[in-house]
Motif scaffolding. Structure first.
Motif, PDB file in Angstrom:
ATOM      1  N   LYS A  84      18.176  35.803   9.417  1.00 53.02           N
ATOM      2  CA  LYS A  84      17.253  35.885  10.720  1.00 53.02           C
ATOM      3  C   LYS A  84      16.412  37.112  10.636  1.00 53.02           C
ATOM      4  CE  LYS A  84      17.654  35.478  15.550  1.00 53.02           C
ATOM      5  NZ  LYS A  84      18.336  35.810  16.940  1.00 53.02           N
ATOM      6  N   ILE A  85      15.220  36.669  11.358  1.00 51.87           N
ATOM      7  CA  ILE A  85      14.194  37.976  11.235  1.00 51.87           C
ATOM      8  C   ILE A  85      13.432  37.523  12.846  1.00 51.87           C
ATOM      9  CG2 ILE A  85      12.123  39.061  10.280  1.00 51.87           C
ATOM     10  CD1 ILE A  85      12.728  38.183   7.689  1.00 51.87           C
ATOM     11  N   ASP A  86      13.721  38.719  13.532  1.00 48.03           N
ATOM     12  CA  ASP A  86      13.058  38.525  15.010  1.00 48.03           C
ATOM     13  C   ASP A  86      11.605  39.164  14.955  1.00 48.03           C
ATOM     14  OD1 ASP A  86      15.364  37.832  16.433  1.00 48.03           O
ATOM     15  OD2 ASP A  86      16.178  39.425  16.308  1.00 48.03           O
ATOM     16  N   ILE A  87      10.729  38.288  15.478  1.00 47.25           N
ATOM     17  CA  ILE A  87       9.398  39.090  15.487  1.00 47.25           C
ATOM     18  C   ILE A  87       8.728  39.129  16.781  1.00 47.25           C
ATOM     19  CG2 ILE A  87       6.875  38.689  14.507  1.00 47.25           C
ATOM     20  CD1 ILE A  87       8.150  37.247  12.335  1.00 47.25           C
ATOM     21  N   VAL A  88       8.247  40.174  17.147  1.00 43.87           N
ATOM     22  CA  VAL A  88       7.378  40.278  18.581  1.00 43.87           C
ATOM     23  C   VAL A  88       5.777  40.818  18.102  1.00 43.87           C
ATOM     24  CG1 VAL A  88       7.285  41.491  20.445  1.00 43.87           C
ATOM     25  CG2 VAL A  88       9.570  41.092  19.739  1.00 43.87           C
ATOM     26  N   ILE A  89       4.995  39.913  18.746  1.00 43.15           N
ATOM     27  CA  ILE A  89       3.623  40.194  18.525  1.00 43.15           C
ATOM     28  C   ILE A  89       3.061  40.486  19.784  1.00 43.15           C
ATOM     29  CG2 ILE A  89       1.302  39.411  17.649  1.00 43.15           C
ATOM     30  CD1 ILE A  89       3.124  37.048  16.191  1.00 43.15           C
ATOM     31  N   CYS A  90       2.290  41.690  19.894  1.00 44.62           N
ATOM     32  CA  CYS A  90       1.790  42.120  21.389  1.00 44.62           C
ATOM     33  C   CYS A  90       0.196  42.493  21.226  1.00 44.62           C
ATOM     34  CB  CYS A  90       2.527  43.623  21.778  1.00 44.62           C
ATOM     35  SG  CYS A  90       4.312  43.606  22.126  1.00 44.62           S
ATOM     36  N   SER A  91      -0.369  42.071  22.214  1.00 49.97           N
ATOM     37  CA  SER A  91      -1.907  42.321  22.140  1.00 49.97           C
ATOM     38  C   SER A  91      -2.245  43.358  23.370  1.00 49.97           C
ATOM     39  CB  SER A  91      -2.742  41.227  22.440  1.00 49.97           C
ATOM     40  OG  SER A  91      -4.109  41.385  22.383  1.00 49.97           O
ATOM     41  N   HIS A  92      -2.127  44.476  23.016  1.00 45.26           N
ATOM     42  CA  HIS A  92      -2.809  45.529  23.815  1.00 45.26           C
ATOM     43  C   HIS A  92      -4.121  45.771  23.851  1.00 45.26           C
ATOM     44  CE1 HIS A  92       1.409  47.481  24.155  1.00 45.26           C
ATOM     45  NE2 HIS A  92       1.622  47.250  22.952  1.00 45.26           N
ATOM     46  N   ASP A  93      -4.795  46.203  25.092  1.00 40.64           N
ATOM     47  CA  ASP A  93      -6.146  46.554  25.224  1.00 40.64           C
ATOM     48  C   ASP A  93      -6.937  47.015  23.814  1.00 40.64           C
ATOM     49  OD1 ASP A  93      -6.175  45.426  27.474  1.00 40.64           O
ATOM     50  OD2 ASP A  93      -6.248  47.294  28.429  1.00 40.64           O
ATOM     51  N   ASP A  94      -6.173  48.016  23.169  1.00 41.46           N
ATOM     52  CA  ASP A  94      -6.775  48.720  22.193  1.00 41.46           C
ATOM     53  C   ASP A  94      -6.132  48.546  20.767  1.00 41.46           C
ATOM     54  OD1 ASP A  94      -4.567  50.039  22.814  1.00 41.46           O
ATOM     55  OD2 ASP A  94      -5.321  52.141  22.679  1.00 41.46           O
ATOM     56  N   HIS A  95      -5.269  47.827  20.693  1.00 45.49           N
ATOM     57  CA  HIS A  95      -4.350  47.478  19.343  1.00 45.49           C
ATOM     58  C   HIS A  95      -3.573  46.592  19.411  1.00 45.49           C
ATOM     59  CE1 HIS A  95      -1.373  50.114  21.067  1.00 45.49           C
ATOM     60  NE2 HIS A  95      -0.543  49.540  20.143  1.00 45.49           N
ATOM     61  N   PHE A  96      -3.103  45.926  18.336  1.00 43.48           N
ATOM     62  CA  PHE A  96      -1.951  44.944  18.179  1.00 43.48           C
ATOM     63  C   PHE A  96      -0.988  45.652  17.652  1.00 43.48           C
ATOM     64  CE2 PHE A  96      -5.997  42.499  17.253  1.00 43.48           C
ATOM     65  CZ  PHE A  96      -5.916  41.607  18.211  1.00 43.48           C
ATOM     66  N   LEU A  97       0.333  45.146  18.168  1.00 47.29           N
ATOM     67  CA  LEU A  97       1.785  45.856  17.754  1.00 47.29           C
ATOM     68  C   LEU A  97       2.389  44.430  17.211  1.00 47.29           C
ATOM     69  CD1 LEU A  97       4.109  47.543  17.473  1.00 47.29           C
ATOM     70  CD2 LEU A  97       4.515  47.213  19.969  1.00 47.29           C
ATOM     71  N   VAL A  98       2.979  44.568  15.939  1.00 50.08           N
ATOM     72  CA  VAL A  98       3.761  43.576  15.462  1.00 50.08           C
ATOM     73  C   VAL A  98       5.104  44.242  14.860  1.00 50.08           C
ATOM     74  CG1 VAL A  98       4.022  41.960  13.863  1.00 50.08           C
ATOM     75  CG2 VAL A  98       1.925  42.106  14.688  1.00 50.08           C
ATOM     76  N   ILE A  99       6.128  43.969  15.595  1.00 48.70           N
ATOM     77  CA  ILE A  99       7.361  44.133  15.042  1.00 48.70           C
ATOM     78  C   ILE A  99       8.251  42.978  14.475  1.00 48.70           C
ATOM     79  CG2 ILE A  99       9.671  45.368  15.942  1.00 48.70           C
ATOM     80  CD1 ILE A  99       8.074  46.359  18.322  1.00 48.70           C
ATOM     81  N   ALA A 100       8.754  43.242  13.135  1.00 52.04           N
ATOM     82  CA  ALA A 100       9.422  42.172  12.619  1.00 52.04           C
ATOM     83  C   ALA A 100      10.774  42.968  12.180  1.00 52.04           C
ATOM     84  CB  ALA A 100       8.783  41.574  11.254  1.00 52.04           C
ATOM     85  N   THR A 101      11.943  42.476  12.466  1.00 54.47           N
ATOM     86  CA  THR A 101      13.280  43.067  12.176  1.00 54.47           C
ATOM     87  C   THR A 101      14.441  42.235  11.816  1.00 54.47           C
ATOM     88  OG1 THR A 101      14.947  44.809  12.816  1.00 54.47           O
ATOM     89  CG2 THR A 101      13.977  43.478  14.331  1.00 54.47           C
ATOM     90  N   GLN A 102      15.297  42.509  10.633  1.00 56.68           N
ATOM     91  CA  GLN A 102      16.400  41.892  10.349  1.00 56.68           C
ATOM     92  C   GLN A 102      17.636  42.721  10.688  1.00 56.68           C
ATOM     93  OE1 GLN A 102      15.761  41.922   6.130  1.00 56.68           O
ATOM     94  NE2 GLN A 102      15.661  39.693   5.986  1.00 56.68           N
ATOM     95  N   ILE A 103      17.306  43.885  10.860  1.00 62.36           N
ATOM     96  CA  ILE A 103      18.546  45.089  11.389  1.00 62.36           C
ATOM     97  C   ILE A 103      18.568  45.478  12.634  1.00 62.36           C
ATOM     98  CG2 ILE A 103      18.376  45.813   8.913  1.00 62.36           C
ATOM     99  CD1 ILE A 103      16.653  48.242   9.478  1.00 62.36           C
ATOM    100  N   GLY A 104      17.692  44.982  13.590  1.00 66.05           N
ATOM    101  CA  GLY A 104      17.611  45.300  14.993  1.00 66.05           C
ATOM    102  C   GLY A 104      17.061  46.653  15.332  1.00 66.05           C
ATOM    103  N   THR A 105      16.222  46.998  14.517  1.00 62.82           N
ATOM    104  CA  THR A 105      15.656  48.701  14.489  1.00 62.82           C
ATOM    105  C   THR A 105      14.200  48.342  14.158  1.00 62.82           C
ATOM    106  OG1 THR A 105      16.306  49.345  12.348  1.00 62.82           O
ATOM    107  CG2 THR A 105      17.915  50.269  14.106  1.00 62.82           C
ATOM    108  N   MET A 106      13.303  49.444  14.513  1.00 64.68           N
ATOM    109  CA  MET A 106      12.016  49.486  14.064  1.00 64.68           C
ATOM    110  C   MET A 106      11.812  49.708  12.402  1.00 64.68           C
ATOM    111  SD  MET A 106      10.116  49.487  17.105  1.00 64.68           S
ATOM    112  CE  MET A 106       8.463  50.424  16.806  1.00 64.68           C
ATOM    113  N   GLY A 107      12.426  50.460  11.823  1.00 68.76           N
ATOM    114  CA  GLY A 107      12.231  50.505  10.244  1.00 68.76           C
ATOM    115  C   GLY A 107      11.086  51.399  10.008  1.00 68.76           C
ATOM    116  N   THR A 108      10.300  50.888   9.081  1.00 68.29           N
ATOM    117  CA  THR A 108       9.109  51.606   8.813  1.00 68.29           C
ATOM    118  C   THR A 108       7.985  51.225   9.469  1.00 68.29           C
ATOM    119  OG1 THR A 108       9.685  51.775   6.535  1.00 68.29           O
ATOM    120  CG2 THR A 108       7.473  51.811   6.850  1.00 68.29           C
TER     121      THR A 108
END
Length: 125
Positions: free
Chosen positions: A24-48
């Motif tokens: 299982k891989i959890d993914i969060v995609i955020c659209s901020h005013d000045d950038h996009f943030l994508v987090i994908a994790t299998q281990i529950g932490t931010m990683g690289t």
């Protein structure tokens, strides 16, 4: 595939889960005013954590710059994943940079392609 998004939160986002190679891989995609943030994790932490942006010159074609902010610097496949996403963001007409966080046990091409596909399918740009 689990899918959720919330228009009421101050930042537009989508949250989903995918399964690749029985993991299982959890993914969060955020659209901020000045950038996009994508987090994908299998281990529950931010990683690289990487920062990717498009650079345009006056005379030449645009180039794409990906830098590792924190984490594994010797994983070219992670950098390739960020590069694919920023190229897609740019070709879709957005000039916002991308911050990508990959907390993965499995850095295989199949896993990274699955993440890129899921993010593009659920994009906020």
């Amino acid at each position: 595939m689990d899918d959720a998004s919330s228009p009421s939160f101050p930042v537009r986002y989508k949250k989903l889960s995918i399964n690749i190679k029985e993991s299982k891989i959890d993914i969060v995609i955020c659209s901020h005013d000045d950038h996009f943030l994508v987090i994908a994790t299998q281990i529950g932490t931010m990683g690289t954590i990487m920062h990717a942006r498009k650079e345009e010159g006056m005379l030449n074609n645009p180039t794409f710059n990906v830098s590792v902010i924190f984490g594994k610097r010797d994983e070219p496949m992670l950098v390739a994943c960020a590069r694919q996403l920023i190229e897609h963001i740019s070709s879709s007409g957005s000039s916002k940079p991308l911050t990508l966080s990959l907390g993965l046990k499995d850095h295989s091409m199949e896993t990274l392609k699955g993440i890129v596909s899921a993010v593009i399918e659920n994009r906020l740009w």
